[in-house]
Design a protein around this motif. Structure first.
Motif, PDB file in Angstrom:
ATOM      1  N   UNK A  32     -51.098  53.365  35.494  1.00  0.00           N
ATOM      2  CA  UNK A  32     -49.954  52.867  35.949  1.00  0.00           C
ATOM      3  C   UNK A  32     -49.667  51.455  35.627  1.00  0.00           C
ATOM      4  N   UNK A  33     -48.295  51.002  35.133  1.00  0.00           N
ATOM      5  CA  UNK A  33     -48.231  49.695  35.312  1.00  0.00           C
ATOM      6  C   UNK A  33     -47.833  48.811  36.615  1.00  0.00           C
ATOM      7  N   UNK A  34     -47.672  49.664  37.544  1.00  0.00           N
ATOM      8  CA  UNK A  34     -47.567  48.815  38.923  1.00  0.00           C
ATOM      9  C   UNK A  34     -48.890  48.833  39.476  1.00  0.00           C
ATOM     10  N   UNK A  35     -49.063  47.846  40.700  1.00  0.00           N
ATOM     11  CA  UNK A  35     -50.161  47.837  41.182  1.00  0.00           C
ATOM     12  C   UNK A  35     -49.861  48.040  42.713  1.00  0.00           C
ATOM     13  N   UNK A  36     -50.975  48.548  43.487  1.00  0.00           N
ATOM     14  CA  UNK A  36     -50.777  49.036  44.732  1.00  0.00           C
ATOM     15  C   UNK A  36     -51.359  47.865  45.605  1.00  0.00           C
ATOM     16  N   UNK A  37     -51.227  47.933  47.000  1.00  0.00           N
ATOM     17  CA  UNK A  37     -51.678  46.993  47.726  1.00  0.00           C
ATOM     18  C   UNK A  37     -53.132  46.337  47.701  1.00  0.00           C
ATOM     19  N   UNK A  38     -53.920  47.187  47.099  1.00  0.00           N
ATOM     20  CA  UNK A  38     -55.613  46.740  46.783  1.00  0.00           C
ATOM     21  C   UNK A  38     -55.635  46.382  45.429  1.00  0.00           C
ATOM     22  N   UNK A  39     -54.607  46.189  44.826  1.00  0.00           N
ATOM     23  CA  UNK A  39     -54.422  45.577  43.500  1.00  0.00           C
ATOM     24  C   UNK A  39     -54.921  46.562  42.539  1.00  0.00           C
ATOM     25  N   UNK A  40     -54.968  47.819  42.608  1.00  0.00           N
ATOM     26  CA  UNK A  40     -55.323  48.855  42.040  1.00  0.00           C
ATOM     27  C   UNK A  40     -54.183  49.561  41.255  1.00  0.00           C
ATOM     28  N   UNK A  90     -40.112  60.375  30.682  1.00  0.00           N
ATOM     29  CA  UNK A  90     -40.402  59.811  29.126  1.00  0.00           C
ATOM     30  C   UNK A  90     -41.582  59.973  28.820  1.00  0.00           C
ATOM     31  N   UNK A  91     -41.656  60.345  27.566  1.00  0.00           N
ATOM     32  CA  UNK A  91     -42.784  60.398  27.034  1.00  0.00           C
ATOM     33  C   UNK A  91     -42.927  59.889  25.547  1.00  0.00           C
ATOM     34  N   UNK A  92     -43.234  59.051  25.116  1.00  0.00           N
ATOM     35  CA  UNK A  92     -43.347  58.676  23.697  1.00  0.00           C
ATOM     36  C   UNK A  92     -44.472  57.481  23.416  1.00  0.00           C
ATOM     37  N   UNK A  93     -45.053  57.409  22.388  1.00  0.00           N
ATOM     38  CA  UNK A  93     -46.179  56.475  21.823  1.00  0.00           C
ATOM     39  C   UNK A  93     -47.160  56.325  23.133  1.00  0.00           C
ATOM     40  N   UNK A  94     -47.189  55.382  23.970  1.00  0.00           N
ATOM     41  CA  UNK A  94     -48.219  55.224  24.657  1.00  0.00           C
ATOM     42  C   UNK A  94     -47.385  54.957  25.978  1.00  0.00           C
ATOM     43  N   UNK A  95     -46.409  55.585  26.154  1.00  0.00           N
ATOM     44  CA  UNK A  95     -45.678  55.417  27.586  1.00  0.00           C
ATOM     45  C   UNK A  95     -45.234  56.438  28.116  1.00  0.00           C
ATOM     46  N   UNK A  96     -45.582  56.763  29.607  1.00  0.00           N
ATOM     47  CA  UNK A  96     -45.382  58.238  30.174  1.00  0.00           C
ATOM     48  C   UNK A  96     -44.750  57.805  31.493  1.00  0.00           C
ATOM     49  N   UNK A  97     -43.720  58.441  31.838  1.00  0.00           N
ATOM     50  CA  UNK A  97     -42.962  58.198  33.008  1.00  0.00           C
ATOM     51  C   UNK A  97     -42.762  59.487  33.820  1.00  0.00           C
ATOM     52  N   UNK A 106     -40.905  58.212  43.941  1.00  0.00           N
ATOM     53  CA  UNK A 106     -40.177  57.332  42.789  1.00  0.00           C
ATOM     54  C   UNK A 106     -40.769  57.662  41.380  1.00  0.00           C
ATOM     55  N   UNK A 107     -39.994  57.621  40.165  1.00  0.00           N
ATOM     56  CA  UNK A 107     -40.857  57.606  39.006  1.00  0.00           C
ATOM     57  C   UNK A 107     -41.961  56.652  38.740  1.00  0.00           C
ATOM     58  N   UNK A 108     -43.133  57.038  38.338  1.00  0.00           N
ATOM     59  CA  UNK A 108     -44.144  56.253  37.870  1.00  0.00           C
ATOM     60  C   UNK A 108     -44.285  56.120  36.497  1.00  0.00           C
ATOM     61  N   UNK A 109     -44.476  54.829  36.268  1.00  0.00           N
ATOM     62  CA  UNK A 109     -44.736  54.456  34.646  1.00  0.00           C
ATOM     63  C   UNK A 109     -46.092  54.321  34.376  1.00  0.00           C
ATOM     64  N   UNK A 110     -46.592  54.905  33.207  1.00  0.00           N
ATOM     65  CA  UNK A 110     -48.002  54.823  32.863  1.00  0.00           C
ATOM     66  C   UNK A 110     -47.980  54.358  31.485  1.00  0.00           C
TER      67      UNK A 110
END
Length: 119
Positions: A32-40, A90-97, A106-110
Motif C-alpha cells: 500500500x502507498x498509504x501508511x498506518x498509525x504504526x508507520x506500516x 485499477x490494474x496496470x503496470x505496477x499499480x493496483x487499486x 475506501x479504495x486502497x492503492x498498492x
C-alpha cells in the motif's frame, strides 16, 4: 444527428479503459502507498493458488485459500467460511487499486513490490 453520434464517439473514446483482468496479472507482492498509525503499509501477496492480506493494523492478517477474478471483481475465499467481493478499480503496470478489502471502506492503492513481477 451527426453531432450526437460524434459526441457519443468522443465519450466512449475518453472512457476509462478496463481491459480483461486475468488472475495471473495479480501474482506477486503488493504494498500500500498509504501508511498506518504504526508507520506500516498494508500488503497483499498472490500466488498461483492463494492470497495473503496484512492490513497493517497490529497482528491481524488474513490468508485466503483461493481467489478468483470475474470481470472487475476479485473474489477472496476466506477458508470456506466467507467470500469477500472486492472491486478492482485499477490494474496496470505496477499499480493496483482495490475497493472492499476487509477493514477498509475506501479504495486502497498498492504498488507492486520491486522484487516481484507478474509472469
Amino acid at each position: 444527428m451527426k453531432k450526437i453520434a460524434f459526441l457519443l464517439l468522443i465519450l466512449v473514446g475518453c472512457s476509462e479503459p478496463r481491459g480483461i483482468i486475468r488472475p495471473h496479472d495479480l501474482l506477486g507482492d503488493w504494498q500500500s502507498v498509504s501508511r498506518r498509525p504504526l508507520n506500516m503499509s498494508a500488503t497483499l501477496s498472490f500466488t498461483d493458488s492463494d492470497a495473503y492480506y496484512d492490513p497493517a493494523i497490529g497482528d491481524t492478517s488474513m490468508w485466503f485459500q483461493s481467489f478468483k477474478v470475474v470481470g472487475d471483481t476479485l473474489l477472496l475465499d476466506y477458508q470456506g467460511i466467507h467470500t469477500y467481493r472486492c472491486l478492482l478499480r485499477e490494474l496496470h503496470d505496477s499499480v493496483l487499486v482495490i475497493q472492499g478489502l476487509p477493514w477498509r471502506e475506501r479504495p486502497e492503492k498498492f504498488i507492486r513490490h520491486s522484487a516481484t513481477r507478474s509472469k
